[in-house]
Design a protein around this motif. Structure first.
Motif, PDB file in Angstrom:
ATOM      1  N   VAL A 159      24.214  45.045  43.152  1.00 20.56           N
ATOM      2  CA  VAL A 159      23.898  44.188  42.005  1.00 20.56           C
ATOM      3  C   VAL A 159      24.370  44.873  40.723  1.00 20.56           C
ATOM      4  CG1 VAL A 159      22.123  42.908  40.755  1.00 20.56           C
ATOM      5  CG2 VAL A 159      21.833  43.362  43.200  1.00 20.56           C
ATOM      6  N   LEU A 160      25.098  44.135  39.885  1.00 19.40           N
ATOM      7  CA  LEU A 160      25.545  44.612  38.573  1.00 19.40           C
ATOM      8  C   LEU A 160      24.914  43.725  37.508  1.00 19.40           C
ATOM      9  CD1 LEU A 160      29.356  45.060  39.335  1.00 19.40           C
ATOM     10  CD2 LEU A 160      27.553  46.786  39.500  1.00 19.40           C
ATOM     11  N   ARG A 161      24.493  44.345  36.418  1.00 16.92           N
ATOM     12  CA  ARG A 161      23.812  43.571  35.381  1.00 16.92           C
ATOM     13  C   ARG A 161      24.088  44.184  34.013  1.00 16.92           C
ATOM     14  NH1 ARG A 161      19.927  39.779  35.700  1.00 16.92           N
ATOM     15  NH2 ARG A 161      18.688  39.411  33.807  1.00 16.92           N
ATOM     16  N   GLY A 162      24.176  43.334  32.985  1.00 14.87           N
ATOM     17  CA  GLY A 162      24.386  43.805  31.629  1.00 14.87           C
ATOM     18  C   GLY A 162      23.630  42.948  30.629  1.00 14.87           C
ATOM     19  N   GLU A 163      23.155  43.575  29.546  1.00 13.92           N
ATOM     20  CA  GLU A 163      22.466  42.879  28.457  1.00 13.92           C
ATOM     21  C   GLU A 163      22.963  43.433  27.130  1.00 13.92           C
ATOM     22  OE1 GLU A 163      18.403  43.728  29.112  1.00 13.92           O
ATOM     23  OE2 GLU A 163      18.199  42.425  30.848  1.00 13.92           O
ATOM     24  N   TYR A 164      23.099  42.550  26.160  1.00  9.81           N
ATOM     25  CA  TYR A 164      23.576  42.998  24.850  1.00  9.81           C
ATOM     26  C   TYR A 164      22.790  42.289  23.759  1.00  9.81           C
ATOM     27  CZ  TYR A 164      26.590  44.099  20.916  1.00  9.81           C
ATOM     28  OH  TYR A 164      27.071  44.545  19.708  1.00  9.81           O
ATOM     29  N   ASP A 165      22.236  43.104  22.831  1.00 11.36           N
ATOM     30  CA  ASP A 165      21.520  42.557  21.689  1.00 11.36           C
ATOM     31  C   ASP A 165      22.522  42.301  20.563  1.00 11.36           C
ATOM     32  OD1 ASP A 165      19.147  42.933  23.102  1.00 11.36           O
ATOM     33  OD2 ASP A 165      18.844  44.940  22.278  1.00 11.36           O
ATOM     34  N   ILE A 166      22.840  41.026  20.339  1.00  6.14           N
ATOM     35  CA  ILE A 166      23.753  40.690  19.240  1.00  6.14           C
ATOM     36  C   ILE A 166      23.142  41.127  17.924  1.00  6.14           C
ATOM     37  CG2 ILE A 166      24.920  38.796  18.068  1.00  6.14           C
ATOM     38  CD1 ILE A 166      24.894  37.291  20.735  1.00  6.14           C
ATOM     39  N   ASN A 167      21.882  40.881  17.783  1.00  2.51           N
ATOM     40  CA  ASN A 167      21.080  41.378  16.666  1.00  2.51           C
ATOM     41  C   ASN A 167      19.635  41.390  17.133  1.00  2.51           C
ATOM     42  OD1 ASN A 167      20.114  38.658  16.380  1.00  2.51           O
ATOM     43  ND2 ASN A 167      21.933  38.200  15.141  1.00  2.51           N
ATOM     44  N   ASP A 168      18.698  41.573  16.214  1.00  2.00           N
ATOM     45  CA  ASP A 168      17.298  41.657  16.609  1.00  2.00           C
ATOM     46  C   ASP A 168      16.744  40.325  17.091  1.00  2.00           C
ATOM     47  OD1 ASP A 168      17.297  44.316  16.006  1.00  2.00           O
ATOM     48  OD2 ASP A 168      16.400  44.060  14.008  1.00  2.00           O
ATOM     49  N   GLN A 169      17.474  39.242  16.871  1.00  2.00           N
ATOM     50  CA  GLN A 169      16.981  37.918  17.254  1.00  2.00           C
ATOM     51  C   GLN A 169      17.750  37.284  18.409  1.00  2.00           C
ATOM     52  OE1 GLN A 169      17.542  38.614  13.755  1.00  2.00           O
ATOM     53  NE2 GLN A 169      15.400  39.261  13.836  1.00  2.00           N
ATOM     54  N   ALA A 170      18.811  37.912  18.887  1.00  2.00           N
ATOM     55  CA  ALA A 170      19.638  37.278  19.918  1.00  2.00           C
ATOM     56  C   ALA A 170      20.072  38.299  20.963  1.00  2.00           C
ATOM     57  CB  ALA A 170      20.862  36.617  19.281  1.00  2.00           C
ATOM     58  N   THR A 171      19.861  37.942  22.222  1.00  2.00           N
ATOM     59  CA  THR A 171      20.275  38.776  23.351  1.00  2.00           C
ATOM     60  C   THR A 171      20.993  37.907  24.376  1.00  2.00           C
ATOM     61  OG1 THR A 171      18.402  40.306  23.112  1.00  2.00           O
ATOM     62  CG2 THR A 171      19.483  40.234  25.251  1.00  2.00           C
ATOM     63  N   VAL A 172      22.132  38.387  24.869  1.00  2.00           N
ATOM     64  CA  VAL A 172      22.858  37.705  25.937  1.00  2.00           C
ATOM     65  C   VAL A 172      22.880  38.617  27.162  1.00  2.00           C
ATOM     66  CG1 VAL A 172      24.274  36.288  24.418  1.00  2.00           C
ATOM     67  CG2 VAL A 172      25.049  38.579  25.032  1.00  2.00           C
ATOM     68  N   TYR A 173      22.978  38.023  28.328  1.00  2.00           N
ATOM     69  CA  TYR A 173      22.923  38.800  29.569  1.00  2.00           C
ATOM     70  C   TYR A 173      23.778  38.134  30.646  1.00  2.00           C
ATOM     71  CZ  TYR A 173      19.627  35.161  31.021  1.00  2.00           C
ATOM     72  OH  TYR A 173      19.048  33.955  31.324  1.00  2.00           O
ATOM     73  N   ALA A 174      24.123  38.931  31.639  1.00  2.00           N
ATOM     74  CA  ALA A 174      24.860  38.429  32.800  1.00  2.00           C
ATOM     75  C   ALA A 174      24.577  39.336  33.983  1.00  2.00           C
ATOM     76  CB  ALA A 174      26.369  38.376  32.516  1.00  2.00           C
TER      77      ALA A 174
END
Length: 815
Positions: A407-422
């Motif tokens: 399993v591979l996973r990633g998360e990124y906080d664009i800023n303090d109000q937005a997070t994207v993941y895959a």
């Protein structure tokens, strides 16, 4: 003469008295222990005393220290977030012990006017103060919002966490979730000496195992509906956990959310609707971990488990966590032996905004003379009494299972109000088994079976992508979640009978040799192909300073499935490609800070059931169906104890094996009330469990023949209540006890066959000490203390024997 309704009327008070007796016995034990524990609470020795607190997250170590010393320690979760502590081992006075825990953390504890301690950044050297403190045996924790992928703090008692992953909605505190959920910790897993998810979840009053512990696979029943072992999620993603039995060595948390959860998690591969079970994997902590556990389980199974964790980099950005376990030996069941190998490797990177992880898991389990569960034969007119629980049925066979997952996973906080993941993962499962599939034929214990060889290969791929966004429109706060999931699963099978039907007897079985399969092996051919795709959007709106929260959302789900004829691999019919929209509406209202009133309406969508061997219509595929749940309840956080009271109704089309034919007939409607409790009564007494009352009814059945009858495998009463006590006379010692009660259950739709109620008792003890500056924990547990012989059943009508008395011993050393 009493008719069936009269018998039911008489049975209800009997079941109630049995439940009351079980609760009374557990309550008397707790009350007997509580006075001594209360007397100990609040007594703070100003002289040096010995501590043995294991390394871990800083807030957890501080909570444990505060609990053991009785001080009031106010913790702002934003300060301790992501920080680790080496724990505390040795003899310390009160203040030096606290300073030792905080050493190197950049934090300090400052004494307040009322004698309590408050955590703050170490802007200056700690003030020299006396150790005079006010005796307040409680801990106040102010938790901040957690980033996705980070662990929620443990609730007092350390057996469960305050919150967990709510699928699409992300991490939520249990008081902010409009559902009934319990999140079990690794401490609970270790102290219970659980070997699989099934061992752990016996502590939940709404969950029961739906298959024998020594069977090929391990299924569950939640709120009276089956949850297959293949439907467990890994970090919220389906199709990746071991297919037949899920080990717990790699688990940091096991999160159970009751009721259908299609909007939250997407559609599970086998379409369960009773609830969702999510496994959160271990990650390396800031402090190095080198832990080894040696274990023994009766009859003669010996094993070992190594758990290693390290972090690297200037800011400990890179982590590695390695778990490996091996067990082998003879089980308590006659002639049965087991060999298990489990391995997991977790790699992760945590930057200021970016988080990445990779998990590799492997499991292999070999069972000799595998135990199977019984089907109910057409000629059975009365259930035979439970035989000796150590006998083996049908007395021959084996199973060899192997699973591997990446399993591979990633998360990124664009800023303090937005997070994207895959995330993306793959799994391959392989089973090579020969089993007897016995059928109960007579009340005198006669049963029949025929050996069959099954080679079963399953490959799965799972992917998800999404984001979570926070913003405000005027005075209204929004937490918007959007996600896409896809699970594809292909199964190939080779299934062939290798022997004639043979008769035997429950009470005096004649064990035979396992048939030779050398002439029956062949190539696996296509059995099923499935693709589950969904698109979801949800918004949690917060009003009145978060006292009122409204969650609205929907998931569009698509099901593509094709079945194939066993033995030929040719298509069985045209298959289907269908979709539906499943909504959710949930509300949480907090009239005061520690009370949450909640309600929800949620739907689930399941792909059509597939008739399995040995049904005469094996391979027949049924259309997809919807399940609807309505639930309301109240949650109260009493400070050190939390309770959840829930009322629910779930409606689902029913499927059952009648005779030898598997079919969909009518609707099953389960209504019930649940009480869950966890936490600590005081610094030395902890409780976990609760009780559930359910009414599972069949409605709209074919021809109305079974309308109003009780659904298969749905008892009126279920109780699981456990307690832990740290006696004042032995520092480091903990004594445990648990009662598990299940009332009468029917095993056929006509309600002419049933199994009686059963109450099981478990006890245990553990002792923490330090040998040559090395922390050591010794554990001993006894399951089914009085070695009761009893039947269990699944919601599908399968019957199996309860586990015999089992002794578990282990010794854990932290190097």
């Amino acid at each position: 003469m009493l008719d069936q309704n009269d018998c039911r009327t008489l049975a209800r008070p009997l079941a109630t008295r049995q439940l009351a007796a079980a609760l009374l016995a557990s309550g008397m034990i707790t009350l007997a222990l509580a006075p001594q524990a209360r007397a100990e609470a609040g007594q703070i020795s100003q002289a040096g005393r010995n501590f043995n607190i294991a390394a871990g997250p800083l807030d957890q170590v501080l909570n444990t220290y505060a609990k053991e010393t009785g001080i009031l320690l106010v913790i702002d979760g934003r300060l301790t977030e992501g920080r680790q502590s080496r724990g505390l081992n040795g003899t310390y006075e009160l203040r030096p012990g606290l300073d030792a825990i905080l050493a190197g953390s950049g934090l300090q504890a400052v004494v307040q006017d009322n004698g309590s301690y408050k955590l703050q950044k170490a802007l200056q050297l700690p003030r020299a103060t006396g150790d005079a403190t006010t005796t307040l045996p409680e801990v106040a924790v102010s938790a901040s919002a957690e980033r996705q992928g980070e662990l929620s703090p443990e609730y007092p008692g350390m057996q469960v966490a305050r919150g967990g992953r709510a699928g699409l909605l992300g991490q939520r505190d249990f008081m902010d979730l409009p559902f009934n959920a319990t999140n079990y910790t690794s401490d609970m897993i270790e102290n219970q000496q659980a070997r699989s998810i099934g061992d752990l979840l016996q502590s939940d009053p709404s969950v029961r195992q739906a298959s024998a512990r020594t069977n090929i696979n391990e299924d569950f029943s939640i709120r009276g509906f089956t949850v297959s072992s293949q439907d467990l999620a890994f970090n919220g993603m389906y199709g990746l956990m071991p297919f037949y039995r899920v080990p717990v060595e790699m688990a940091e948390r096991v999160e159970v959310l009751k009721g259908p959860s299609a909007l939250l998690n997407g559609m599970p591969p086998s379409g369960n609707v009773g609830g969702s079970i999510n496994v959160v994997p271990k990650r390396a902590a800031d402090q190095p971990l080198t832990r080894f556990t040696a274990s023994y389980m009766s009859d003669s199974i010996y094993g070992g488990h190594a758990d290693l964790g390290r972090r690297f980099g200037e800011n400990n950005e890179f982590g590695i966590r390695l778990n490996g376990a091996y067990r082998k030996g003879d089980m308590r069941i006659d002639r049965q032996d087991v060999e298990e190998t489990v391995g997991s490797l977790a790699l992760d990177y945590r930057g200021e905004r970016l988080r990445l992880s990779a998990d590799i898991m492997y499991q292999q389990e070999n069972l000799g003379v595998v135990v199977r569960q019984f089907s109910v034969g057409n000629t059975l007119t009365k259930m035979p009494s439970a035989p000796d629980n150590k006998l083996n049925y049908p007395g021959y066979g084996y199973s060899k299972m192997k699973d591997s997952t990446v399993v591979l996973r990633g998360e990124y906080d664009i800023n303090d109000q937005a997070t994207v993941y895959a995330g993306f993962g793959t799994r391959k499962s392989r089973m090579d088994a020969l089993a007897g599939n016995p059928t109960l034929d007579s009340a005198d214990g006669t049963f029949s079976s025929a050996a069959a060889l099954q080679l079963y290969d399953v490959s799965s791929r799972s992917a998800e992508i999404g984001g979570r966004f926070q913003f405000s429109t005027g005075a209204v706060k929004h937490q918007v979640s959007a996600g896409v999931t896809r699970v594809t699963q292909n199964a190939d099978i080779h299934f062939v009978g290798v022997g004639l039907f043979e008769t035997n007897n429950l009470y005096s079985p004649v064990y035979g040799d396992t048939p030779d399969t050398s002439g029956f092996r062949g190539k696996t051919l296509k059995y099923t192909t499935m693709e589950l795709t969904s698109y979801a959007l949800a918004d949690t709106l917060s009003f009145m300073d978060d006292r009122l929260q409204l969650t609205l959302g929907a998931r569009h789900q698509n099901v593509e499935q094709q079945n194939y004829v066993i033995g030929t691999g040719q298509k069985s019919g045209e298959g289907y490609d269908k979709s539906a929209v499943t909504p959710v509406a949930g509300i949480v209202f907090k009239p005061v800070e520690n009370v949450a009133l909640y309600a929800n309406y949620i739907e689930g969508l399941s792909q059509g059931q597939v008739a399995q061997p040995p049904a005469t219509n094996a391979g027949q595929m049924f259309s997809p169906y919807k399940t609807k749940q309505k639930e309301a309840g109240v949650k109260v956080d009493w400070g050190r104890v939390a309770t959840t009271l829930s009322l629910f109704e779930i409606e689902r089309p029913s499927a059952i094996t009648t005779g030898n034919e598997y079919r969909v007939s009518g609707e099953q409607r389960n209504r019930g009330i649940e009480l869950n409790v966890f936490g600590e009564l005081n610094s030395r007494v902890r409780i976990l469990g609760g009780g559930a009352y359910s009414q599972g009814k069949l409605v709209k059945t074919e021809g109305g023949n079974f309308n109003g009858n009780t659904a298969i495998g749905v008892p009126d009463w279920q109780v699981s209540l456990g307690s832990e006590w740290d006696p004042v006379f032995a520092q480091g010692l903990t004594l445990t006890a648990r009662v598990i009660h299940t009332s009468k259950q029917y095993v056929n739709e006509a309600n002419t066959l049933s199994i009686p109620s059963v109450t099981r008792f478990d006890i245990g003890a553990r002792y923490k000490t330090t040998l040559n500056d090395t922390p050591v924990t010794l554990r001993a547990n006894v399951e089914n203390l009085f070695d009761r012989d009893f039947w269990n059943t699944s919601n599908e009508g399968y019957i199996y024997l309860g586990t015999p008395r089992t002794v578990l011993l282990s010794a854990t050393v932290d190097f």
